[in-house]
Structures are given as C-alpha cells and as structure tokens.
Design a protein around this motif. Structure first.
Motif, PDB file in Angstrom:
ATOM      1  N   VAL A 304       0.858  -1.182   0.000  1.00 13.16           N
ATOM      2  CA  VAL A 304       0.000   0.000   0.000  1.00 13.16           C
ATOM      3  C   VAL A 304       0.894   1.232   0.000  1.00 13.16           C
ATOM      4  N   ALA A 305       0.808   2.025  -1.061  1.00 14.52           N
ATOM      5  CA  ALA A 305       1.661   3.206  -1.213  1.00 14.52           C
ATOM      6  C   ALA A 305       0.990   4.411  -0.564  1.00 14.52           C
ATOM      7  N   PHE A 306       1.421   4.749   0.663  1.00 15.67           N
ATOM      8  CA  PHE A 306       0.872   5.910   1.360  1.00 15.67           C
ATOM      9  C   PHE A 306       1.041   7.177   0.535  1.00 15.67           C
ATOM     10  N   GLY A 307       2.252   7.343  -0.027  1.00 11.82           N
ATOM     11  CA  GLY A 307       2.534   8.554  -0.801  1.00 11.82           C
ATOM     12  C   GLY A 307       1.614   8.699  -1.992  1.00 11.82           C
ATOM     13  N   ALA A 308       1.332   7.580  -2.681  1.00 17.39           N
ATOM     14  CA  ALA A 308       0.429   7.619  -3.834  1.00 17.39           C
ATOM     15  C   ALA A 308      -0.989   7.959  -3.404  1.00 17.39           C
ATOM     16  N   ALA A 309      -1.465   7.311  -2.346  1.00 19.99           N
ATOM     17  CA  ALA A 309      -2.830   7.558  -1.866  1.00 19.99           C
ATOM     18  C   ALA A 309      -3.021   9.007  -1.442  1.00 19.99           C
ATOM     19  N   ASN A 310      -1.996   9.580  -0.812  1.00 17.85           N
ATOM     20  CA  ASN A 310      -2.069  10.972  -0.370  1.00 17.85           C
ATOM     21  C   ASN A 310      -2.063  11.963  -1.530  1.00 17.85           C
ATOM     22  N   HIS A 311      -1.725  11.492  -2.730  1.00 22.23           N
ATOM     23  CA  HIS A 311      -1.716  12.351  -3.920  1.00 22.23           C
ATOM     24  C   HIS A 311      -2.793  11.935  -4.915  1.00 22.23           C
ATOM     25  N   ASP A 312      -3.788  11.202  -4.445  1.00 19.76           N
ATOM     26  CA  ASP A 312      -4.909  10.823  -5.312  1.00 19.76           C
ATOM     27  C   ASP A 312      -5.817  12.045  -5.475  1.00 19.76           C
ATOM     28  N   PRO A 313      -5.950  12.600  -6.684  1.00 23.23           N
ATOM     29  CA  PRO A 313      -6.761  13.815  -6.868  1.00 23.23           C
ATOM     30  C   PRO A 313      -8.238  13.606  -6.585  1.00 23.23           C
ATOM     31  N   LYS A 314      -8.695  12.347  -6.550  1.00 21.16           N
ATOM     32  CA  LYS A 314     -10.090  12.097  -6.196  1.00 21.16           C
ATOM     33  C   LYS A 314     -10.357  12.427  -4.728  1.00 21.16           C
ATOM     34  N   ARG A 315      -9.318  12.370  -3.913  1.00 19.34           N
ATOM     35  CA  ARG A 315      -9.468  12.684  -2.483  1.00 19.34           C
ATOM     36  C   ARG A 315      -8.873  14.043  -2.140  1.00 19.34           C
ATOM     37  N   PHE A 316      -7.763  14.394  -2.775  1.00 15.79           N
ATOM     38  CA  PHE A 316      -7.095  15.658  -2.486  1.00 15.79           C
ATOM     39  C   PHE A 316      -6.870  16.414  -3.794  1.00 15.79           C
ATOM     40  N   PRO A 317      -7.765  17.335  -4.156  1.00 17.56           N
ATOM     41  CA  PRO A 317      -7.619  18.087  -5.410  1.00 17.56           C
ATOM     42  C   PRO A 317      -6.276  18.817  -5.474  1.00 17.56           C
ATOM     43  N   SER A 318      -5.710  18.897  -6.676  1.00 15.51           N
ATOM     44  CA  SER A 318      -4.390  19.522  -6.888  1.00 15.51           C
ATOM     45  C   SER A 318      -3.390  19.020  -5.856  1.00 15.51           C
ATOM     46  N   PRO A 319      -3.180  17.703  -5.798  1.00 15.24           N
ATOM     47  CA  PRO A 319      -2.366  17.125  -4.727  1.00 15.24           C
ATOM     48  C   PRO A 319      -0.915  17.553  -4.746  1.00 15.24           C
ATOM     49  N   GLY A 320      -0.399  17.992  -5.901  1.00 12.66           N
ATOM     50  CA  GLY A 320       0.991  18.407  -5.981  1.00 12.66           C
ATOM     51  C   GLY A 320       1.243  19.815  -5.475  1.00 12.66           C
TER      52      GLY A 320
END
Length: 392
Positions: A304-320
């Motif tokens: 499970v990639a925490f970093g990837a999940a935290n940058h999922d735009p479906k949950r966090f818009p403009s994640p970068g």
C-alpha cells in the motif's frame, strides 16, 4: 516490465510514477526489484483505506514465510513484532504497549524536546551552511526516543547507526547482521533496566500488565527494537521533507512565519504532501480479494503506497500543491486501521517544536544547492533525504 520504483527519477520525485500507475488502475501487479518477484501495488486513496482495514490482508509475515526457503538470517525480534502480527496477538500487544506509551508521556516530553532542539540549533551560526538532516532531523528524534527508552548517552551513536543500517537498500547481509546487533543490545538493556529500575518507557514495558497477562521476554525485546527504530527514522524523514516542502513553497513558508501558532495545524498537510513512509511494509492475502476492480489471488504480497494515496486527486484536489489551509483529515501518512502508527503524537510534537524553532531563529533559511542535486534514500519503503544543505 521492470520495477517502476527502481528508476532514479522515482527516488527524486515518486509522484509522477504513482500518478501514471494510478491512471491505469488503482490496484495492479508490478515487478519488485530484479528478483523476478511481483506484488500488487495500491495507489488509489479509497482502495488504500480499504486495504489497510481489510482483515484478509495479513501482516503476519512469519506465517507468509513459514513454507518458503530463505537465506536471510534476520533476528526474530525484527521479523516477529507487533507490526508484523494480526489479531488477537496484535490486539493484545498493542493494548499492553498503549498502557505504557500514553499521550500524557508525550506531553511531559515537550520541554525536553524543546531543550534538545535549542541545543542543536545553538550550534548553528547565521549565514553558514548546515545539513538540516544530519544536524537536526537525525539527532533530535534519536535523542528523544533514546531518552524515552532509557538508552545511555554513550550508546546512542551505535543505536543511530544500527537503525540506519536496518534500512540499507540492497544490502541484505548488513541488514541481517545489524538486526542481531540491535536485538542483542536491547536484550542487554532490558537486563540492566531490571537490575537498576527507573521510570523510562522500557521500565513501563517491563511492568506492563493487563490482568494476569504480560509481555514475554521475546515480546519485550521485539517491542523495544520496534519502538527504537520506528521512533525516530520516520520523524527524521518527516522533518526533512517538511522543511524542503516549505522552502520550495515560499508563500506557504511566509504564511507560517507570520502565524507561527498555526504550525501545529499545518503538520497534516506537510505529512500528506510528502509522506515520510512512501510504502507500507507488506501485507499478504489470506484468501482471494477484489480491490479496486482487480482480483488478487490468495497468498500473494500487497504493498500500500501511502505517498500515492495521499496524492490521489479524487481525495485531495491539486495534490501536488502544498496548501497549508487544506482540510486534510484522513491522510494516510501514519497508516489507517489497527496498525496506525502508535508514535504519531510524538512525531508530530517533535516536528512542531522543531519547525517553530527554525521559523523563529532562521528567518533567512534557504536551500544551499539546487533541488535536483538533493539525494534521497534508495528505498521505496521510506521517503526521506540523505542530506538537506541549507544556508541559515
């Protein structure tokens, strides 16, 4: 297909790779290293939360490797610990540890954390170049967790070195040897603590009771090793990543300078933006599981990639984009479910105190080298800088 996480570009910035993988499917089978083995990698936020809470994804790695031949000789204290266990064993161990590792203990530590931070920053001079990782992010949590566990000051350099070597990517023999060194050290420290008791966390673990239940000798050693290593490695990465993120987002840095009382509220966005643990330690399926539309067979590893999940735009818009005003509850940097990091309050306390001190004492802090020259740890598990040269 080669392992996408071995690309040097991934170490510098993993998020484009995660985004590309997620765009194809939030859960997919990928190669792992050059061994020919593979794992199912979870990069979507919703899928990651489900995976972390699914009891069919086991953390009992001893059971997974029971029928597999291996040349590794890791010490059992490293392979058989609370992190690598399932209920009811995990439930029992966590309850005993929680009874000793209270949030009140963290509150009591705050003056000590502040004192250590000030001592370390007092060695900096205005306008000089320092390595924020080596000169602050590493020693601060090492000193704090060693103080908490009662590790004598003379032994702390060895503890710091062993903890780093346990994550030496591509060096299995060194990792195996180090696992024995640190386990043997903690065994001796437990014996010494029994002979000369005090009020350390190790004392509380030794005396921890839940009715007639208590920790066995093997459990004591494994928990002590786990707390010692996990108690500072991730905090080191958190602090280094957070400072770099702020230096690369000067408007957000200035916002904190003008409103230092908001540092505590900003920690979760800093954790989300560049999580100190990129990928969780592996789980394996105890039966067939369908996750994110992908059928995963029984008996295979899942990452499970925490970093990837935290940058999922479906949950966090403009994640970068680092946005310290973002409503970020639910990020996965400390995990989720029964294995959520028990040391999260301590890590956040250390980061808050350190960041506030840096803001107050280093008003002109800036990078001393171009960002593309920064070196990152060569591991997909941890996400952290090997050094962070800054001008004070």
């Amino acid at each position: 297909m080669s392992d996408p996480t071995t690309d040097p570009a991934f170490l510098h910035d993993p998020y484009p790779t995660y985004a590309a993988l997620r765009s194809k499917c939030p859960v997919q089978q990928v190669p792992v290293g050059a061994s020919g083995h593979s794992s199912y990698l979870v990069t979507g936020y919703a899928e990651a939360r489900k995976a972390l809470a699914d009891p069919r994804l086991s953390k009992d790695t001893a059971a997974f490797f029971a029928d597999k031949k291996s040349r590794r000789r890791l010490h059992p204290a490293v392979t058989h610990n609370m992190l690598s266990s399932d209920p009811p064993q995990h439930t029992r161990l966590r309850k005993l540890v929680t009874n000793a590792f209270t949030t009140g203990a963290v509150a009591e530590l705050r003056p000590f954390i502040a004192e250590v931070t000030d001592t370390l920053l007092n060695q900096w001079s205005a306008g000089e170049q320092v390595d924020l990782v080596a000169d602050l992010a590493v020693p601060l949590p090492v000193i704090v967790i060693c103080e908490l566990l009662g590790v004598p000051e003379a032994d702390r350099p060895d503890v710091q070195r062993w903890s780093k070597e346990l994550f030496a990517a591509g060096k299995p023999d060194l990792i195996d040897t180090t696992s024995h060194a640190i386990a043997e050290y903690m065994t001796g420290l437990i014996t010494e603590t029994r002979l000369h008791p005090g009020d350390s966390l190790l004392d509380r673990l030794i005396s921890a009771r839940d009715g007639s239940d208590h920790l066995s000798e093997e459990e004591l050693v494994s928990l002590a090793v786990l707390l010692l290593v996990a108690g500072h490695e991730t905090t080191t990465n958190f602090l280094g990543n957070a400072v770099l993120a702020l230096l690369q987002h000067p408007a957000e840095l200035e916002r904190l300078r003008e409103n230092p009382e908001t540092v505590s509220a900003s920690l979760d966005e800093l954790l989300r933006f560049d999580a100190p643990v990129g990928t969780a330690t592996f789980r394996f399926t105890t039966e067939a599981v369908t996750l994110g539309g992908t059928d995963i067979p029984s008996g295979v590893p899942v990452l499970v990639a925490f970093g990837a999940a935290n940058h999922d735009p479906k949950r966090f818009p403009s994640p970068g984009q680092l946005d310290l005003s973002r409503k970020v509850a639910g990020h996965l940097s400390f995990g989720h479910g029964i294995h959520r990091c028990i040391g999260a309050p301590l890590a956040k306390a250390e980061a808050e105190i350190a960041l506030r001190a840096i803001l107050a004492r280093c008003p002109r802090l800036r990078l001393a080298v171009p960002p593309d020259r920064l070196q990152w740890q060569r591991t997909r598990l941890l996400r952290g800088l090997t050094s962070l040269p800054v001008l004070t």
